[in-house]
Design an enzyme around this catalytic site. Structure first.
Site, PDB file in Angstrom:
ATOM      1  N   PRO A   2      15.710 -24.516  27.734  1.00  0.00           N
ATOM      2  CA  PRO A   2      16.752 -23.991  27.132  1.00  0.00           C
ATOM      3  C   PRO A   2      16.995 -22.362  27.351  1.00  0.00           C
ATOM      4  O   PRO A   2      15.780 -21.633  27.478  1.00  0.00           O
ATOM      5  CB  PRO A   2      16.699 -24.047  25.619  1.00  0.00           C
ATOM      6  N   GLU A   3      17.932 -22.112  27.970  1.00  0.00           N
ATOM      7  CA  GLU A   3      18.269 -20.781  28.089  1.00  0.00           C
ATOM      8  C   GLU A   3      19.514 -20.128  27.090  1.00  0.00           C
ATOM      9  O   GLU A   3      19.652 -21.083  26.152  1.00  0.00           O
ATOM     10  CB  GLU A   3      18.625 -20.493  29.421  1.00  0.00           C
ATOM     11  N   LYS A  69      17.333 -15.585  23.476  1.00  0.00           N
ATOM     12  CA  LYS A  69      16.882 -17.079  23.463  1.00  0.00           C
ATOM     13  C   LYS A  69      16.323 -17.427  22.111  1.00  0.00           C
ATOM     14  O   LYS A  69      15.648 -18.658  21.951  1.00  0.00           O
ATOM     15  CB  LYS A  69      16.023 -17.648  24.428  1.00  0.00           C
ATOM     16  N   HIS A 111       5.923 -35.608  18.924  1.00  0.00           N
ATOM     17  CA  HIS A 111       5.711 -34.451  19.098  1.00  0.00           C
ATOM     18  C   HIS A 111       6.307 -33.450  17.886  1.00  0.00           C
ATOM     19  O   HIS A 111       6.638 -32.338  18.120  1.00  0.00           O
ATOM     20  CB  HIS A 111       5.880 -33.635  20.469  1.00  0.00           C
ATOM     21  N   ARG A 130       5.639 -29.563  24.842  1.00  0.00           N
ATOM     22  CA  ARG A 130       4.722 -28.830  25.521  1.00  0.00           C
ATOM     23  C   ARG A 130       4.041 -27.524  24.619  1.00  0.00           C
ATOM     24  O   ARG A 130       3.123 -26.841  24.943  1.00  0.00           O
ATOM     25  CB  ARG A 130       5.416 -27.784  26.562  1.00  0.00           C
ATOM     26  N   ARG A 280       7.819 -17.668  39.595  1.00  0.00           N
ATOM     27  CA  ARG A 280       8.654 -18.922  39.263  1.00  0.00           C
ATOM     28  C   ARG A 280       9.483 -19.275  40.648  1.00  0.00           C
ATOM     29  O   ARG A 280       9.737 -18.537  41.450  1.00  0.00           O
ATOM     30  CB  ARG A 280       9.546 -18.511  38.565  1.00  0.00           C
TER      31      ARG A 280
END
Length: 290
Positions: A2-3, A69, A111, A130, A280
Site C-alpha cells: 500500500p502506497e 501512508k 494473521h 509480514r 530497492r
DNA sequence: ATGCTGCTCCGGACGC
DNA sequence: TGCGTCCGGAGCAGC
C-alpha cells in the site's frame, strides 16, 4: 504494497464505518503478545500490549485523517484528544466484520493480530502477514517525532516548493532520483510502484543524480507524481500481492501500470531492466529512460 | 556534523 | 520435500 492511493482507499472505506463508534475492548493475538513479551516491537509500537489494550477502551472515534501512508484515528476520551496511528507496512489490512470468520481469505484470517471491539457490536480487525505495519497510541503527533518530519501532502500547495528545496540540499543532490522521490521527507506517500511509473512517464532513468535534472524537469516530475497518485486514487489503487481494501476489496490501478512489474516496455517493447537503487528493486526501460 | 551501512520487525515466493 | 535466500517501508544505532 500500500502506497498513498491505497491508503486513501482504505481511509475512504473505513471512514463511514467507524466514525462515531466507541471502543469497548481490544484483543491482541498470541503471536504478537509473545513477540512483545520477549522485547520485540511487533506491530504495537511504543507501548506494551497491556498498556495498549488499556488505552483504547472508552475512546470514541471522532474522525479519520490520512497523512502520507499513515491513517490517523482521531479519538476522544472524556473530552480529551488522542490518536491511534496506523501504518500498513507491506501487508497490513483492516477488516470490518461481525466476527473473525467473515475474513474469508485464509492468509488474512490467520494473521489477524489486533481486534477492536466496538460498543456498537461490530469489530475492526487489523491483519498483517509480514508484521511490518504499526499501530501507535499517541496524545499528539509530537509524541512520535518522525510524523512531524514527513513531507507535505503531495496535493498541498507547498509540496512542490518543499520538493525543490530538498533537491538542492547537499544531502540529496547526489542521490539517485528514484531514491529521492521515494524518501518520505521529500515526497509523502510515493513508494516503489508510483516512483517507477512517474519516472517512466517522464523518461528519466531512475539512477540519474538529482543534480543532473533541470529545475524545469524536476517540476514536471513532481507534477507527474501527483497525476499518477490521483489517477490511482480514482481507480481504487493497485491490488498487488498482499494489499486489500477494507474487507478484501481490490482496486484496478494495477491494470494501468506501464512499467512497475513489466517484462517489456509498454511504449517501445524493449525488454525492461532491473537495478537496485537505494536498496530497492527498480524497473525501467533502457531505451526510453535516460 | 553528516551520512552511510546494517539491523530490525516477518512469512511467502522461489530456486535448487 | 526441504532448505537457503531474497524481498521490503521506515526508523534508528553505531561507526
Amino acid at each position: 504494497m500500500p502506497e498513498l492511493p491505497e491508503v486513501e482507499g482504505v481511509l475512504r472505506a473505513l471512514q463511514p464505518i467507524v466514525t462515531g463508534k466507541t471502543i469497548k475492548s481490544v484483543e491482541v493475538s498470541e503471536t504478537i503478545y509473545n513477540s512483545k513479551a520477549i522485547g520485540k516491537e511487533a506491530i504495537i509500537k511504543g507501548l506494551d500490549v497491556e498498556q495498549f489494550c488499556l488505552a483504547l477502551p472508552g475512546t470514541k472515534i471522532d474522525h479519520l485523517e490520512r497523512r502520507s501512508k499513515y491513517i490517523y484515528f482521531h479519538l476522544l476520551k472524556d473530552g480529551l484528544p488522542y490518536m491511534l496511528v496506523s501504518h500498513l507496512g507491506m501487508s497490513g489490512a483492516w477488516f470490518s466484520v461481525k466476527n473473525l470468520h467473515e475474513i474469508t481469505e485464509v492468509k488474512f484470517r490467520k494473521h489477524a493480530h489486533v481486534t477492536i471491539y466496538f460498543e456498537e457490536g461490530d469489530l475492526l480487525v487489523y491483519s498483517d502477514i509480514r508484521r511490518f505495519g504499526e499501530l501507535r497510541f499517541l496524545e499528539t503527533e509530537a509524541d512520535y517525532p518522525p510524523l512531524l518530519l514527513m513531507a507535505p501532502e503531495p496535493f498541498d500547495q507547498h509540496a512542490l516548493d518543499h520538493f525543490l528545496h530538498m533537491s538542492a540540499l547537499p544531502k540529496y543532490e547526489n542521490k539517485a532520483i528514484k531514491e529521492f522521490i521515494m524518501d518520505g521527507h521529500v515526497v509523502s506517500g510515493c513508494g516503489n510502484i508510483y516512483a517507477t511509473e512517474a519516472l517512466f512517464r517522464m523518461k528519466i532513468h531512475p539512477a540519474r543524480a538529482v543534480k543532473r535534472i533541470s529545475r524545469e524537469r524536476k517540476i514536471h516530475l513532481f507534477q507527474e507524481i501527483v497525476i499518477v497518485l490521483l489517477d490511482s486514487i480514482e481507480n481504487g489503487g493497485s491490488t498487488i500481492s498482499d494489499y486489500r481494501t477494507i474487507n478484501g476489496g481490490a482496486g484496478n490501478m494495477q491494470n494501468r501500470l506501464q512499467m512497475y512489474g513489466k517484462k517489456e516496455c509498454g511504449f517501445c517493447g524493449t525488454k525492461t531492466k532491473q537495478k537496485t537503487i537505494g536498496g530497492r528493486t527498480s524497473t525501467y526501460c533502457p531505451a526510453c529512460q535516460k
